[in-house]
Design a protein around this motif. Structure first.
Motif, PDB file in Angstrom:
ATOM      1  N   ARG A  69       0.822  -1.204   0.000  1.00  0.00           N
ATOM      2  CA  ARG A  69       0.000   0.000   0.000  1.00  0.00           C
ATOM      3  C   ARG A  69       0.867   1.270   0.000  1.00  0.00           C
ATOM      4  NH1 ARG A  69      -4.520  -1.007  -2.360  1.00  0.00           N
ATOM      5  NH2 ARG A  69      -6.152  -2.033  -1.122  1.00  0.00           N
ATOM      6  N   GLU A 143      -4.488  -3.455   4.792  1.00  0.00           N
ATOM      7  CA  GLU A 143      -4.921  -3.697   3.416  1.00  0.00           C
ATOM      8  C   GLU A 143      -5.876  -2.671   2.835  1.00  0.00           C
ATOM      9  OE1 GLU A 143      -8.671  -6.760   3.972  1.00  0.00           O
ATOM     10  OE2 GLU A 143      -6.680  -7.405   4.588  1.00  0.00           O
ATOM     11  N   PRO A 145      -7.639   0.449   1.136  1.00  0.00           N
ATOM     12  CA  PRO A 145      -7.045   1.336   0.132  1.00  0.00           C
ATOM     13  C   PRO A 145      -6.523   2.641   0.731  1.00  0.00           C
ATOM     14  CG  PRO A 145      -9.129   0.449  -0.641  1.00  0.00           C
ATOM     15  CD  PRO A 145      -9.025   0.091   0.809  1.00  0.00           C
ATOM     16  N   ASN A 146      -5.548   3.205   0.064  1.00  0.00           N
ATOM     17  CA  ASN A 146      -5.029   4.507   0.483  1.00  0.00           C
ATOM     18  C   ASN A 146      -6.090   5.582   0.276  1.00  0.00           C
ATOM     19  OD1 ASN A 146      -2.404   3.622   1.131  1.00  0.00           O
ATOM     20  ND2 ASN A 146      -1.786   3.731  -1.026  1.00  0.00           N
ATOM     21  N   LEU A 295      -5.900  -5.747  -4.494  1.00  0.00           N
ATOM     22  CA  LEU A 295      -4.489  -5.514  -4.171  1.00  0.00           C
ATOM     23  C   LEU A 295      -3.640  -6.720  -4.557  1.00  0.00           C
ATOM     24  CD1 LEU A 295      -2.972  -4.017  -0.941  1.00  0.00           C
ATOM     25  CD2 LEU A 295      -2.228  -6.256  -1.720  1.00  0.00           C
TER      26      LEU A 295
END
Length: 311
Positions: A69, A143, A145-146, A295
């Protein structure tokens, strides 16, 4: 250029000297040295190899997935200095992941996915690139998302504060590999926590917009916080055997650290319940968020397309 060839591999006078005298660097292919070469990988007496292997997978997967990430920030951070800092944190975690996944494979080779005969892929890479989502044991905080930069700051602060407390205790592990990984990781994680703590304070006391973004990020990630301290059967067994740490044992000390950061920043502790699992199962059980499959697809696509490839 003629004197470059006389440099020792550890001479850093030139950024290129080591590349010219030592072709064993990872960038040149898969024939690099075993990451655990020279380390005693004997499973300590009285320790279940399966427990040790799974415990190492848990810690290794945490680092691997958050590293992935953070790597997504490359060329996207607010400025060059933060871009490099986030890349360095990602590399620190990737290094921890490599050692922990290799240790898992050495403790119990049965955890390693099978590949075609003759495949040059080392065990730690097989574990990283050839497991399905439900075989990963990372906490879900790693995990998701950014979001924006503020969200990444909050995630690093929460993750590093927790992991640093674990590693400080794990430095006394009966397992030689875990003790060594922890001793090195403590220094890295202390930097990660300091980086995030400083930015947390800066954003909290900066502009109205920076504070709003920080508080939104904290509120959004907080439901994933309690999961870090929920003891899994494997973690309890590893702690009882003297090789691992029960995360519930570090909850109080980590809470003190966070309260200090919140107080200095003028931020109140969020009051949000933890994110529920699937039939009570969460990241440590192989139950992940929807974003996790995406991912993995991106992270694993090249390796899975060429399982016998050399890079």
């Amino acid at each position: 250029m003629s004197n470059i060839h006389t440099h020792e591999p550890d001479d850093h006078e030139s950024a290129y000297s080591g590349l010219l005298v030592n072709d064993s660097h990872w960038a040149f292919g898969t024939d690099f040295e075993d990451p655990l070469a020279g380390v005693d990988t004997t499973v300590p007496d009285g320790v279940d190899p399966g427990v040790l292997a799974t415990y190492c997978l848990m810690l290794g997967d945490d680092a691997l997935i958050l590293s992935q990430r953070l790597a997504e920030w490359c060329s996207r951070a607010p400025d060059l200095e933060e871009d490099i800092a986030l890349a360095n944190i990602a590399l620190d975690l990737l290094g921890q992941a490599r050692l922990l996944l290799a240790r898992s494979a050495a403790a119990d080779p049965g955890v390693v996915p099978a590949l075609p005969d003759g495949s040059p892929v080392p065990d730690e890479d097989r574990l990283a690139f050839f497991r399905d989502d439900q075989q990963f044991r990372n906490v879900r905080l790693a995990e998701v998302p950014n979001g924006d930069f503020a969200e990444t700051v909050v995630r690093i602060l929460l993750f590093s504060s927790w992991r640093l407390a674990l590693f400080e205790r794990m430095a006394g592990s009966r397992d030689a590999v875990l003790a060594a990984v922890a001793a090195k990781g403590v220094k890295e994680l202390a930097y990660h926590r300091d980086f995030a703590g400083r930015w947390f304070l800066t954003l909290a006391q900066g502009t109205e917009q920076s504070r709003r973004r920080l508080l939104t990020a904290l509120d959004g990630l907080w439901p994933l916080w309690s999961e870090l301290f929920e003891s899994h059967d494997v973690e309890r067994a590893a702690a009882a055997a003297g090789v691992g740490v029960d995360p519930s044992d570090v909850a109080a000390e980590v809470d003190v650290v966070l309260e200090q950061v919140f107080a200095a920043s003028g931020v109140e502790r969020p009051e949000r319940p933890g994110l529920a699992g699937v039939q009570g199962r969460k990241g440590r059980d192989g139950r992940h968020t929807e974003a996790f499959s995406l991912l993995l697809a991106e992270m694993q696509v090249v390796a899975r397309a060429h399982p016998e490839g050399q890079w």
